[in-house]
Design an enzyme around this catalytic site. Sequence first.
Site, PDB file in Angstrom:
ATOM      1  N   ASP A  23      -8.733  -1.817  -8.096  1.00 16.13           N
ATOM      2  CA  ASP A  23      -8.026  -2.025  -6.839  1.00 16.13           C
ATOM      3  C   ASP A  23      -7.570  -3.468  -6.678  1.00 16.13           C
ATOM      4  O   ASP A  23      -6.567  -3.743  -6.015  1.00 16.13           O
ATOM      5  CB  ASP A  23      -8.937  -1.614  -5.681  1.00 16.13           C
ATOM      6  CG  ASP A  23      -8.194  -1.527  -4.357  1.00 16.13           C
ATOM      7  OD1 ASP A  23      -6.960  -1.315  -4.371  1.00 16.13           O
ATOM      8  OD2 ASP A  23      -8.835  -1.670  -3.305  1.00 16.13           O
ATOM      9  N   HIS A  59      -7.392   6.463  -2.728  1.00 16.96           N
ATOM     10  CA  HIS A  59      -8.247   5.503  -2.020  1.00 16.96           C
ATOM     11  C   HIS A  59      -7.543   4.790  -0.868  1.00 16.96           C
ATOM     12  O   HIS A  59      -8.216   4.230   0.007  1.00 16.96           O
ATOM     13  CB  HIS A  59      -8.792   4.473  -3.013  1.00 16.96           C
ATOM     14  CG  HIS A  59      -7.802   3.435  -3.435  1.00 16.96           C
ATOM     15  ND1 HIS A  59      -6.807   3.676  -4.358  1.00 16.96           N
ATOM     16  CD2 HIS A  59      -7.637   2.143  -3.050  1.00 16.96           C
ATOM     17  CE1 HIS A  59      -6.098   2.586  -4.533  1.00 16.96           C
ATOM     18  NE2 HIS A  59      -6.563   1.641  -3.746  1.00 16.96           N
ATOM     19  N   ASP A  60      -6.216   4.777  -0.828  1.00 14.62           N
ATOM     20  CA  ASP A  60      -5.490   4.123   0.280  1.00 14.62           C
ATOM     21  C   ASP A  60      -4.551   5.092   0.990  1.00 14.62           C
ATOM     22  O   ASP A  60      -3.547   4.671   1.588  1.00 14.62           O
ATOM     23  CB  ASP A  60      -4.701   2.916  -0.234  1.00 14.62           C
ATOM     24  CG  ASP A  60      -5.554   1.647  -0.304  1.00 14.62           C
ATOM     25  OD1 ASP A  60      -6.457   1.508   0.551  1.00 14.62           O
ATOM     26  OD2 ASP A  60      -5.334   0.823  -1.209  1.00 14.62           O
ATOM     27  N   HIS A  87       1.008   1.842  -5.571  1.00 17.55           N
ATOM     28  CA  HIS A  87      -0.302   1.196  -5.693  1.00 17.55           C
ATOM     29  C   HIS A  87      -1.356   2.212  -6.131  1.00 17.55           C
ATOM     30  O   HIS A  87      -2.188   1.925  -7.008  1.00 17.55           O
ATOM     31  CB  HIS A  87      -0.695   0.564  -4.354  1.00 17.55           C
ATOM     32  CG  HIS A  87      -2.098   0.032  -4.329  1.00 17.55           C
ATOM     33  ND1 HIS A  87      -2.540  -0.999  -5.132  1.00 17.55           N
ATOM     34  CD2 HIS A  87      -3.178   0.407  -3.580  1.00 17.55           C
ATOM     35  CE1 HIS A  87      -3.815  -1.246  -4.883  1.00 17.55           C
ATOM     36  NE2 HIS A  87      -4.224  -0.401  -3.956  1.00 17.55           N
ATOM     37  N   HIS A 124       0.831  -1.205   0.000  1.00 21.37           N
ATOM     38  CA  HIS A 124       0.000   0.000   0.000  1.00 21.37           C
ATOM     39  C   HIS A 124       0.871   1.262   0.000  1.00 21.37           C
ATOM     40  O   HIS A 124       0.846   2.062   0.936  1.00 21.37           O
ATOM     41  CB  HIS A 124      -0.954  -0.008   1.198  1.00 21.37           C
ATOM     42  CG  HIS A 124      -2.065  -0.999   1.064  1.00 21.37           C
ATOM     43  ND1 HIS A 124      -2.033  -2.235   1.679  1.00 21.37           N
ATOM     44  CD2 HIS A 124      -3.228  -0.946   0.373  1.00 21.37           C
ATOM     45  CE1 HIS A 124      -3.138  -2.895   1.385  1.00 21.37           C
ATOM     46  NE2 HIS A 124      -3.886  -2.145   0.596  1.00 21.37           N
TER      47      HIS A 124
END
Length: 725
Positions: free
Chosen positions: A479, A373-374, A337, A333
């Site tokens: 994802d 998103h992360d 990514h 992560h």
Amino acid sequence: MSKVGPMEDVSHIKNKSRRSTHHHFNTFLSPLRRMKSLDTDKFNELMASDFTSGFEESEVCFTELTTRAAELLDAESCYIFLKDEKEQRLYTFLKNDEDSSDSRVTKPLDRGITSFVLSDTIGLLVEDVATSRQWSWDVDEVSDRKTKSYLAWPIWDSRGENCIGVVEFRNKRSGYGHHGNCFDEADSQIARIFAFQMGHAVVFSRQLAQLAGRTEAFNKAYEKTFDKDESIIVEKEVPKTRVTLSYKGSNSRGAYAFAPSSQVLGAKQNKLDVTARGWDYDVFLHTEEELTLHAIDIFNERGLFSRFFIQIATFKNFINEIKAGYSKETPYHSYYHGFDVMHVCYLIITRCEADTYLESFNILSLLVASLAHDLGHDGYNNAFHTTTNSELAVTYNGISVLENYSAAYLFRILRKKQSNIFSRLSNDEMTKMRARLIDMILDTDAKNHFMLMTRFKHGLEMKQLSRGLLSSMILHVSDVSNPTRPGFISRKWAYAVQNEFFRQGDKEKELGLSISPFMDRDFENLPRMQGAFIDAIVNPVFSLLAEFLPLVKENFVKPMQINRAFWNNMQNQDKIKISDILAYLEEHSNENKDSEEEHNSVMDFKKNDDVIDALLPINVNSPIPGIPADATLNQIRSSRNVSIISVRTIDSNNCRPIDLEAGKPLKKIISFKSPRRTISESSQICIPEMKKIALVLLESGPFQMIMLIATVYALFADDLNGAVG
């Protein structure tokens, strides 16, 4: 008036029928009597398909139905009263002639002649309501017209279990009777059939309304930005070619409303050659600066800078904040990514033609959500945070902990003036953008995987999707898209995932917690982990998206099947650790390079492209699993068209079994099922024999005639189509 029970009421009717103006018609009338009293022309008109079809509980529909029914029985008026279970009242819709407004009129269930009919199982006919004990002038009179003659039948549901309303006819225009014109037995039979038809129509209408309500509630419950104006009407057959479909939407401009700016890309960016945005784009091979330029190039190509007035300097600040928000200690992560997920979203938008359905607003929100998103992910999953009662778990109440944190982190970045790429959005647009970004990021939570699939499948079945739901689906599949990428990229991500899993497993062991599945380094088994991930998550979700975007199957599903076969082969050969897999790939890479004899055997097989296509639907230009990404052309030329799956074939020189993966005598046979045929131990392919068969086919007269016709059509297709019309 007290309610009369059914048995007592029937007895009361029988005793009073001869000496009263009430004529009750029992439901068990003889067939002969019905035939004599039934008007066949009226019956046929009443049973016409358009009489009660399309019924809905509205003033317009009630007025149309009652007007037609009144004309059918030559009555002055007709009313349909339905039972409101919640309010325990009867209601109907009347039109106000003065201001043409809709009017919902209600009356009590326990008073008046209508309630009397509602409690009975048979119809009621009254020649003069003034002589009826059930009639109540205060309750039953609903218009200025004074009621004299009266005919009514109860409306039962389709099962005949519950009485749901009453059909009434008032004031017969012509007929017989001691007190003037009155309804007769024939009218009663027609009214009874009308009540029967209404029962089915009302039940069906309520079922549709309930289903529509559940659908809307379902969407609202799991998609905060559900907007009817942004719905996509799914055609019965998803178009296989690129078309622009009409959809409900706002007046905002579409994805191609603004052209990319030629001033955005500088000479330095062109020198970095980041315009090669393909399936084999490997983020690990690029610097942070190159990734930034890659993002700029994508946003510019979609016309987002021009459409939303985003300054390049502001966008660069935003990208730098995004990169700083990702931890450099997490193997998986990381900001790599985030950029990789953005790249896959871009591929789905362009190569899989999702932009047919998405506006520029949706594309902007999707690309931003993919990058962010992360954000802030520390390498430990939500279950770990909840179990350890971490600060994040307490803050977000254990609900989508990391996803909520990432969304909050994103909007902290956007609060800064120098990195706010949405500064030119209106208040309404920003409210919508915020809700859309939060929805998409929260939908990346693994716990929401099956719910998201259910929502998307439900939308396909109902032939209606929202652009917000499609955006969430695209982000989610991107994802989890690592197993769908070319082999050399897919394996890099698999190694990174396992290292991050082991990192959490070590922490769980240190804290005395139960070690999560696949996170114990003492029981390393990467092929099993990847196989389970593909079978349970990746394959179902990509296959579902491919039902709506057919090009997803060609671009993602087929490479995923090849990668799945690679992990299956590693599992069967007991290569379950990363070190074993790397050693295996290196060993076979060297063998393919050094063995000239095996190279010739494989090259003979390579010449038969039709055989290869029948075995494996693989792009000959894509990297092959089992061959290092940095291998030279000389190293890989002996196996460019060779699968890592071991199949039983025949060497063209000495007809001995060979392993196509390594180009050497076969040691172990693994069955493999392709869409066209099954290859197993009993299957053998002899290249010389296939050559002979192919030559005979090519030289045959019918085949040459077919090819001639096909060639003529290809040359003059437009003229022929125009001639045909």
